[in-house]
Structure formats: C-alpha cells, structure tokens
Design a protein around this motif. Structure first.
Motif, PDB file in Angstrom:
ATOM      1  N   TYR A   6      -2.848  12.507  12.340  1.00 48.44           N
ATOM      2  CA  TYR A   6      -2.176  11.218  12.135  1.00 48.44           C
ATOM      3  C   TYR A   6      -0.859  11.196  12.903  1.00 48.44           C
ATOM      4  O   TYR A   6      -0.477  10.162  13.467  1.00 48.44           O
ATOM      5  CB  TYR A   6      -2.014  10.954  10.629  1.00 48.44           C
ATOM      6  N   GLY A  59      -8.187  10.876   0.527  1.00 49.82           N
ATOM      7  CA  GLY A  59      -7.801   9.557   0.051  1.00 49.82           C
ATOM      8  C   GLY A  59      -8.986   8.953  -0.655  1.00 49.82           C
ATOM      9  O   GLY A  59     -10.055   8.806  -0.061  1.00 49.82           O
ATOM     10  N   TYR A  63      -4.698   4.186  -5.465  1.00 50.50           N
ATOM     11  CA  TYR A  63      -5.050   5.028  -4.326  1.00 50.50           C
ATOM     12  C   TYR A  63      -4.717   6.471  -4.716  1.00 50.50           C
ATOM     13  O   TYR A  63      -3.606   6.766  -5.149  1.00 50.50           O
ATOM     14  CB  TYR A  63      -4.277   4.597  -3.078  1.00 50.50           C
ATOM     15  N   GLY A  86     -13.244   2.268   5.840  1.00 51.48           N
ATOM     16  CA  GLY A  86     -12.348   3.348   5.426  1.00 51.48           C
ATOM     17  C   GLY A  86     -12.029   3.181   3.958  1.00 51.48           C
ATOM     18  O   GLY A  86     -12.221   2.100   3.402  1.00 51.48           O
ATOM     19  N   THR A  87     -11.542   4.234   3.341  1.00 52.07           N
ATOM     20  CA  THR A  87     -11.221   4.134   1.919  1.00 52.07           C
ATOM     21  C   THR A  87     -10.080   3.151   1.720  1.00 52.07           C
ATOM     22  O   THR A  87     -10.167   2.251   0.892  1.00 52.07           O
ATOM     23  CB  THR A  87     -10.834   5.521   1.377  1.00 52.07           C
ATOM     24  N   ALA A  88      -9.016   3.347   2.489  1.00 53.60           N
ATOM     25  CA  ALA A  88      -7.884   2.433   2.349  1.00 53.60           C
ATOM     26  C   ALA A  88      -8.269   1.053   2.870  1.00 53.60           C
ATOM     27  O   ALA A  88      -7.999   0.033   2.243  1.00 53.60           O
ATOM     28  CB  ALA A  88      -6.677   2.982   3.092  1.00 53.60           C
ATOM     29  N   LYS A 146      -9.189  15.927   7.815  1.00 57.38           N
ATOM     30  CA  LYS A 146      -8.115  15.051   7.345  1.00 57.38           C
ATOM     31  C   LYS A 146      -6.882  15.927   7.214  1.00 57.38           C
ATOM     32  O   LYS A 146      -6.637  16.579   6.198  1.00 57.38           O
ATOM     33  CB  LYS A 146      -8.501  14.421   6.005  1.00 57.38           C
ATOM     34  N   ARG A 179      -4.272  10.367  -3.830  1.00 57.28           N
ATOM     35  CA  ARG A 179      -3.961  11.209  -2.665  1.00 57.28           C
ATOM     36  C   ARG A 179      -3.876  12.693  -3.070  1.00 57.28           C
ATOM     37  O   ARG A 179      -2.843  13.170  -3.515  1.00 57.28           O
ATOM     38  CB  ARG A 179      -2.641  10.735  -2.052  1.00 57.28           C
ATOM     39  N   PHE A 205       0.832  -1.206   0.000  1.00 58.27           N
ATOM     40  CA  PHE A 205       0.000   0.000   0.000  1.00 58.27           C
ATOM     41  C   PHE A 205       0.870   1.260   0.000  1.00 58.27           C
ATOM     42  O   PHE A 205       1.758   1.399   0.845  1.00 58.27           O
ATOM     43  CB  PHE A 205      -0.918   0.037   1.228  1.00 58.27           C
ATOM     44  N   TYR A 239      -4.741  -2.425   2.324  1.00 61.25           N
ATOM     45  CA  TYR A 239      -4.058  -1.619   3.339  1.00 61.25           C
ATOM     46  C   TYR A 239      -3.451  -2.505   4.425  1.00 61.25           C
ATOM     47  O   TYR A 239      -2.314  -2.315   4.836  1.00 61.25           O
ATOM     48  CB  TYR A 239      -5.052  -0.617   3.952  1.00 61.25           C
ATOM     49  N   THR A 267      -7.152   4.457  11.109  1.00 65.86           N
ATOM     50  CA  THR A 267      -7.384   4.763   9.692  1.00 65.86           C
ATOM     51  C   THR A 267      -8.786   4.350   9.243  1.00 65.86           C
ATOM     52  O   THR A 267      -9.022   4.155   8.054  1.00 65.86           O
ATOM     53  CB  THR A 267      -6.364   4.019   8.809  1.00 65.86           C
ATOM     54  N   PHE A 322      -5.440  16.619   3.486  1.00 64.39           N
ATOM     55  CA  PHE A 322      -5.331  15.625   2.419  1.00 64.39           C
ATOM     56  C   PHE A 322      -6.639  14.876   2.275  1.00 64.39           C
ATOM     57  O   PHE A 322      -7.544  15.000   3.097  1.00 64.39           O
ATOM     58  CB  PHE A 322      -4.142  14.687   2.662  1.00 64.39           C
TER      59      PHE A 322
HETATM   60  C1  COI Z   1      -7.938   6.515   3.816  1.00 64.83           C
HETATM   61  O1  COI Z   1      -8.599   5.556   4.173  1.00 64.83           O
HETATM   62  O2  COI Z   1      -7.995   6.953   2.667  1.00 64.83           O
HETATM   63  C2  COI Z   1      -7.054   7.211   4.709  1.00 64.83           C
HETATM   64  O3  COI Z   1      -6.869   8.388   4.541  1.00 64.83           O
HETATM   65  C3  COI Z   1      -6.316   6.466   5.696  1.00 64.83           C
HETATM   66  C4  COI Z   1      -4.886   6.716   5.422  1.00 64.83           C
HETATM   67  C5  COI Z   1      -4.273   7.551   6.457  1.00 64.83           C
HETATM   68  C6  COI Z   1      -4.136   5.567   4.939  1.00 64.83           C
END
Ligand code: COI
Length: 357
Positions: free
Chosen positions: A200, A71, A135, A300-302, A195, A137, A23, A167, A234, A69
């Motif tokens: 984090y 994701g 992914y 979560g997205t990741a 975010k 970002r 990841f 992830y 996350t 940020f």
């Molecule tokens: C996501 O799930 O997209 C996140 O932002 C978690 C990430 C910090 C890996």
C-alpha cells in the motif's frame, strides 16, 4: 484453545452520527491482542481497552515493514443480528500473507473466537444503515528490538474495530480510475499477493498523482510488460466484454480478494461465462472501440462492488456504460449486500451470526 481474558474500559466512547461515519476514522472501546514468541507460540489472547500501545523505537516493524493485515466486516441484519461475512476465508488469507512475510501462522479458531467475543462486547457500536458496517482490521507486527534484517522472534496481533460508512465518498456510484503507466505496484516473485503495508505504501505516489487529475484510484498494470491489467489500489477489477465476465488470473502479484472470490462464485452459479485470465489494457480499449465493453467494476471488502465509469490511460479517456451502473454490477451488489444485511438468504454458509442484538 487458551482462555481469552477481558479487561473492560472505564472510559466508554460516544458512538458517532451514523450519517457521518466516513471510513476508518472511529474506533470502538476495545481491541483483541495476542503475543508471539519463538518457542512459546501465540499466547495470552486478551481483550483490552482500545488505547495506545508501546513498542521500542528499534521494533523491527518500524524499520523493515514485517507486518500483515486483513480487512473484513460485521453487519447489522434486518432481523437484528450481528453477522460477519466469510470470517474463516479472511483468516485463512491472513495466514497466506503470514507465510509470504515469514510471520508465524495464527490458529484460525482462536482468532475467530477472539474476534467474535470482541464484537459481542462492542456490539453497541454497530451501525445499521445500508452501506454501514463495523470494518474489522486484524494486523500483526514484528516487535523484536533489533535493527538487523531478519525475521522477528516476537510479534503482536491486534484486532481493532471501526464503525464505518462507504469507502468511496461516491457510495455505489461509478468511480473514475487512472490506468497507471509510470509506476508499478508488484512484480512476479514479489509480495504483491500479500496484504502487507509495503504494497500500500508502494501505491501512494501513484494515488496522489491520480487524485490530482480527479481520479479516485489507479488501475495497476503488470510490473514487467506494463500491458496486462492487475488490480486497483483497494479492489480487484472485473470487465464484462461480450457477455463474458473477465478478471485477471491470480499470478502472485495480485491480491486474492475474498469479494473477488464471492463474485466469481455467484456469477458462475448464475450461469454467466466467467474467465480468470490475462487481460491487456489494449484489449479493453479495443473492446470499447468495437462496442463490446459492457461494464467494469471493482470488488473489495471496503469497496464492496464499485462500478467503474471512466478509465484514463496515456491521455485517452474511455467512458464505460455511459458512466452508469450496469446490470451485472447492480445484481452482484444486491446479492452481496442482500446476504450481508439479511434481506437475501445465504445458503452457502458465508454469513456467520455472532450475536443477536
Ligand atoms: C479492504 O478492502 O478491506 C482493504 O483492505 C482495502 C483497504 C486498504 C482499505
């Protein structure tokens, strides 16, 4: 909307082995960039080669962390399209984080157009195996060369793309989570909902300690009473107790996950009893003791949908659903990934086709 200029790389990279993506380690050939200046607004949207960029050592982001940020993910569907899931929802959340960090809002249409153009250009990097994706970002950093504390007058927005696998190394298998009782992540009135890197950074110490004990992540409790469940490092967290799906209500210190919203919308559509409310760690342990705690999972997205098989809190261990993936986690995982990879119909407008492959 201003024209997006394109400068192609003359050093195209080699796509890594799909089986070994991990990841967030590999990046595609190009990135999207835009600049902001007070009085001029966001300007100069462009696609350029993915490479190092320069900032003054005094750039404000490096000192006070004024940055945000997002994701999101792009998928290869079974009928060979490149799609992005809920693009506008993510970009709107980007603006919510921008408000919290005093960063000027972006124009969602411009950034979406830039993202889609970038994906079109770098589409050869899209992996196809279930569990893989690009992914995405997007991030914004404050760039004024100034070491006083204020809101910057200049910013840079980037979108970079990382072909990725799952992830968690475990994939879609239950993870073990340590309930954090020493440190806190966020407090009411703070910036927990955004975010932003600081949230984090605030999680790292606890994560290191949890990892030493063999846990994948920590579950944060509220920062005041250390009693109510908030979120995992996350992902957002869900519990199924007595056939009711419960997730902590958004209170300003919890991230408003897009996958969390997807889970709530699907579960309500399926007629499940769903509650967004305060839930204490005592209630979870009590539900386990009386046999009504059926499942726990993160969203979560990741992380997508990640079953939680074990919780540890102050030396007490609680095994959930025999450390097996439960039926609700499985049904949600199948529905979300089914729409993303095109094996299930999306009739909600969540899946945005960017290009044919
Ligand atoms: C996501 O799930 O997209 C996140 O932002 C978690 C990430 C910090 C890996």
């Amino acid at each position: 909307m201003s024209e997006i200029s394109v400068q192609m790389t003359n050093k195209p990279g080699t796509m890594p082995d799909e089986e070994k993506l991990g990841f967030g380690t590999y990046f595609t050939d190009h990135m999207f960039v835009m600049d902001y200046q007070t009085g001029k607004g966001w300007h100069s949207p462009r696609i350029v080669p993915y490479e190092e960029f320069s900032l003054f050592p005094s750039a404000m982001v490096l000192h006070y962390g004024q940055a945000i940020f997002e994701g999101m993910k792009a998928f290869k569907t079974c009928d060979n399209r490149l799609v992005v899931f809920r693009t506008r929802d993510y970009l709107q959340r980007f603006n919510r984080s921008a408000d919290i960090l005093c960063i000027p809002n972006i124009d969602v249409d411009t950034v979406q157009a830039g993202l889609f153009k970038l994906l079109e250009i770098d589409k050869r990097w899209l992996p196809g195996k279930l569990g893989t994706s690009i992914y995405i970002r997007p991030f914004i950093v404050a760039t004024d060369p100034y070491v006083g504390v204020k809101c910057s007058d200049t910013y840079k927005l980037f979108i970079i793309l990382s072909p990725s696998g799952t992830y968690y190394a475990q994939g879609f298998n239950p993870v073990g989570i340590r309930v954090e009782d020493k440190y806190v992540r966020a407090v009411p009135g703070g910036i927990g909902e955004a975010k932003t890197p600081g949230n984090y950074a605030a999680s790292l110490r606890a994560q290191v300690e949890a990892k030493k004990e063999g846990y994948a992540q920590v579950l944060w409790l509220d920062g005041v009473e250390r009693k109510y469940v908030e979120e995992v490092g996350t992902m957002n967290i869900f519990f199924k107790i007595n056939d009711e799906l419960i997730t902590p209500a958004l209170n300003g210190s919890i991230l408003g996950g897009i996958t969390r919203r997807t889970v709530l919308e699907l579960a309500r559509e399926w007629g499940m009893k769903v509650s967004e409310r305060q839930i204490s760690i005592d209630e979870i342990f009590a539900a386990h003791a009386n046999g009504t705690l059926q499942e726990a999972f993160g969203s979560g997205t990741a992380a997508v949908i990640s079953p939680v098989g074990e919780l540890s809190w102050k030396g007490q261990k609680l095994v959930i659903n025999n450390n097996q993936t439960g039926p609700t986690s499985q049904k949600l995982f199948d529905a979300v990934t089914g729409m993303q990879y095109g094996t299930m119909t999306d009739n909600r407008g969540w899946v945005n086709t960017v290009t044919k492959l």
